[in-house]
Scaffold this motif. Structure first.
Motif, mmCIF file in Angstrom:
data_model
loop_
_atom_site.group_PDB
_atom_site.id
_atom_site.type_symbol
_atom_site.label_atom_id
_atom_site.label_comp_id
_atom_site.label_asym_id
_atom_site.label_seq_id
_atom_site.Cartn_x
_atom_site.Cartn_y
_atom_site.Cartn_z
ATOM 1 N N ILE A 1 -30.339 44.565 -42.473
ATOM 2 C CA ILE A 1 -31.582 43.943 -41.582
ATOM 3 C C ILE A 1 -30.760 44.025 -40.504
ATOM 4 N N ALA A 2 -29.719 43.943 -39.737
ATOM 5 C CA ALA A 2 -29.265 43.313 -39.202
ATOM 6 C C ALA A 2 -29.313 44.519 -37.987
ATOM 7 N N ARG A 3 -29.210 45.838 -39.118
ATOM 8 C CA ARG A 3 -28.674 47.329 -38.570
ATOM 9 C C ARG A 3 -30.322 47.750 -38.062
ATOM 10 N N ARG A 4 -31.604 47.627 -39.320
ATOM 11 C CA ARG A 4 -32.267 48.456 -38.817
ATOM 12 C C ARG A 4 -33.193 47.922 -37.921
ATOM 13 N N MET A 5 -32.939 46.482 -37.490
ATOM 14 C CA MET A 5 -33.616 45.400 -36.407
ATOM 15 C C MET A 5 -32.993 45.939 -35.104
ATOM 16 N N ALA A 6 -31.312 46.131 -34.850
ATOM 17 C CA ALA A 6 -31.166 46.999 -33.832
ATOM 18 C C ALA A 6 -31.409 48.480 -33.378
ATOM 19 N N LYS A 7 -31.312 49.203 -34.696
ATOM 20 C CA LYS A 7 -32.042 50.830 -34.706
ATOM 21 C C LYS A 7 -33.313 50.316 -33.751
ATOM 22 N N ALA A 8 -34.549 49.337 -33.719
ATOM 23 C CA ALA A 8 -35.392 48.819 -33.895
ATOM 24 C C ALA A 8 -36.128 49.108 -32.206
ATOM 25 N N GLY A 9 -34.048 48.383 -32.026
ATOM 26 C CA GLY A 9 -35.112 48.137 -30.485
ATOM 27 C C GLY A 9 -34.597 46.722 -29.929
ATOM 28 N N TRP A 10 -34.014 45.825 -31.318
ATOM 29 C CA TRP A 10 -33.879 44.320 -30.913
ATOM 30 C C TRP A 10 -32.855 44.044 -30.966
ATOM 31 N N LEU B 1 -34.980 42.354 -68.876
ATOM 32 C CA LEU B 1 -35.617 43.572 -67.936
ATOM 33 C C LEU B 1 -35.087 43.100 -66.885
ATOM 34 N N PHE B 2 -34.743 44.034 -65.976
ATOM 35 C CA PHE B 2 -35.077 44.106 -64.365
ATOM 36 C C PHE B 2 -35.580 45.162 -63.911
ATOM 37 N N GLN B 3 -35.586 45.036 -62.122
ATOM 38 C CA GLN B 3 -36.098 46.015 -61.333
ATOM 39 C C GLN B 3 -35.376 45.729 -60.398
ATOM 40 N N PRO B 4 -34.211 46.786 -60.507
ATOM 41 C CA PRO B 4 -33.681 47.209 -59.094
ATOM 42 C C PRO B 4 -34.510 47.615 -58.063
ATOM 43 N N VAL B 5 -33.668 46.774 -57.035
ATOM 44 C CA VAL B 5 -34.693 47.309 -55.521
ATOM 45 C C VAL B 5 -33.011 47.523 -54.421
ATOM 46 N N TYR B 6 -33.554 48.770 -54.220
ATOM 47 C CA TYR B 6 -32.144 49.448 -52.772
ATOM 48 C C TYR B 6 -32.085 48.582 -51.860
ATOM 49 N N VAL B 7 -30.639 48.347 -51.266
ATOM 50 C CA VAL B 7 -30.611 47.012 -50.864
ATOM 51 C C VAL B 7 -31.662 47.337 -49.093
ATOM 52 N N ASP B 8 -31.522 48.939 -48.704
ATOM 53 C CA ASP B 8 -32.028 49.135 -47.578
ATOM 54 C C ASP B 8 -33.869 48.927 -47.800
ATOM 55 N N VAL C 1 -35.078 46.418 -48.951
ATOM 56 C CA VAL C 1 -35.503 45.564 -48.884
ATOM 57 C C VAL C 1 -34.937 44.972 -47.074
ATOM 58 N N ALA C 2 -34.201 45.634 -46.272
ATOM 59 C CA ALA C 2 -34.053 45.561 -45.112
ATOM 60 C C ALA C 2 -35.285 46.275 -44.661
ATOM 61 N N ALA D 1 -37.961 46.292 -45.741
ATOM 62 C CA ALA D 1 -39.830 45.153 -45.856
ATOM 63 C C ALA D 1 -39.655 44.282 -44.889
ATOM 64 N N ALA D 2 -37.934 43.449 -44.657
ATOM 65 C CA ALA D 2 -37.400 42.175 -43.183
ATOM 66 C C ALA D 2 -38.278 42.966 -41.733
ATOM 67 N N GLU D 3 -37.989 44.320 -41.495
ATOM 68 C CA GLU D 3 -38.462 45.047 -39.937
ATOM 69 C C GLU D 3 -39.648 45.125 -40.089
ATOM 70 N N VAL D 4 -40.826 45.839 -41.389
ATOM 71 C CA VAL D 4 -42.081 45.293 -41.707
ATOM 72 C C VAL D 4 -42.796 44.629 -40.883
ATOM 73 N N ALA D 5 -42.693 43.324 -41.831
ATOM 74 C CA ALA D 5 -42.544 41.865 -41.668
ATOM 75 C C ALA D 5 -42.669 41.227 -40.344
ATOM 76 N N LEU D 6 -41.413 41.965 -39.190
ATOM 77 C CA LEU D 6 -41.616 41.446 -38.038
ATOM 78 C C LEU D 6 -41.762 42.596 -36.596
ATOM 79 N N THR D 7 -41.897 43.713 -37.468
ATOM 80 C CA THR D 7 -42.782 44.240 -36.545
ATOM 81 C C THR D 7 -44.124 45.247 -36.554
#
Length: 326
Positions: free
Chosen positions: A18-27, A183-190, A192-193, A195-201
């Protein structure tokens, strides 16, 4: 001036992405962690001074408030899988989430994203799921416009799931698991990141989003996939829940008697969680509501599990050489 986000647990497995994505987004990114000196790897995510690790104890009001000062948004990624010292499920996942949300409301922070987990339920018998649910309730009480992300088991290069079992596969011909049919539904970490970026931007509806990848598989099937990727043959043995509870109790006692020097490999609370499927609920908002197409297991696992192959990075070369001789 660019916006500022404080990410609690921002050097952890999910938080760093999440930190990496938010930095790339200019935050500007403030990474709030217990040990800033061990989080210096986040600084190159942005330009000089854009990403800064700062000391924070999520169990302390003053500490949480200090690193939040001036922030436009906060993200809480702090969570634990087992109790350790003063970091209990209640102090971290319930009280910690409540503290972040309450102080964010007091300081007038505009946005909050809470990283929770599928299965979060304030009425659950599992302490992990119960405190995740209590944390969600507290966040929505203080920050009703918050976005809560509930991922299934998260995978990626630094994960503690596939890496752990791949490591175990090198120890012998048998790979033990608890809850082989869960049962599991594995999700790639990036993802999830993202999704957090979209929620914030962007303008997304507040509330709960359950995040699962395109693959829904049993625990046994996931281990078979992992073994296929690392090119090892192992007998996957399911440990019945009754026996798993006994083993977990013995391991917990060993941890207590050793004063924490010997960590329990599995706990009774983890056994309780493994009794329930960990998949996106029918009708729940998910990646599609955020405009995200999640990544499949097959496109990521080989990129980081290759080191567990019998010959590591040279395994494919040896295989090709063998085909030539044939």
């Amino acid at each position: 001036m660019s916006k500022l986000v404080t990410i609690y647990g921002g050097s952890g497995f999910v938080g760093r992405y999440i930190a990496r994505r938010m930095a790339k987004a200019g935050w500007r990114v403030r990474v709030a962690v217990r040990r800033p000196n061990e989080a210096m790897f986040v600084k190159p995510y942005g330009v000089v001074g854009q990403v800064e690790p700062v000391l924070c104890n999520i169990r302390d009001d003053a500490s949480v408030a200090r690193v939040m000062s001036g922030a436009d948004a906060v993200v809480n990624c702090v969570g634990i899988l087992a109790r350790h010292g003063k970091n209990t499920f209640d102090t971290v996942q319930s009280e910690g989430a409540e503290r972040v949300a309450r102080l964010a409301a007091v300081q007038g922070v505009a946005q909050m994203v809470q990283i929770s987990a599928i299965g979060a339920d304030a009425d659950s018998e599992s302490d992990y799921a119960r405190t995740k649910g209590e944390g969600e309730d507290a966040v929505l009480t203080h920050m009703p416009e918050a976005v809560i992300l509930r991922p299934s088991v998260v995978f990626g290069p630094e994960d503690g799931f596939f890496n752990r079992f791949a490591g175990m596969s090198r120890l012998g011909p048998v790979l033990p698991v608890v809850g082989a049919d869960t049962l599991f539904q594995p999700v790639y970490v990036d993802d999830v990141a993202k999704a957090a970026e979209v929620a914030l931007t962007t303008s997304v509806a507040p509330g709960i989003y359950e995040l699962g990848g395109p693959d829904v598989r049993s625990f046994r099937a996931l281990m078979e996939t992992m073994l296929d990727v690392i090119r090892r043959r192992r007998a996957i043995v399911n440990i019945p829940f009754v026996l798993a509870n006994i083993m977990a109790f013995a391991m917990e006692m060993g941890q207590i008697l050793s004063l924490g020097l010997v960590r329990a490999q599995v706990t009774r609370d983890q056994v309780r969680n493994l009794r329930r499927d960990n998949v996106v609920a029918e009708g729940a908002k998910g990646f599609d509501a955020l405009g995200i197409e999640p990544v499949a297991l097959a496109s990521v696992l080989p990129d980081y599990l290759w080191r567990f192959r019998p010959s590591g990075q040279y395994d494919a070369i040896k295989e090709s050489a063998g085909n030539l001789r044939a």
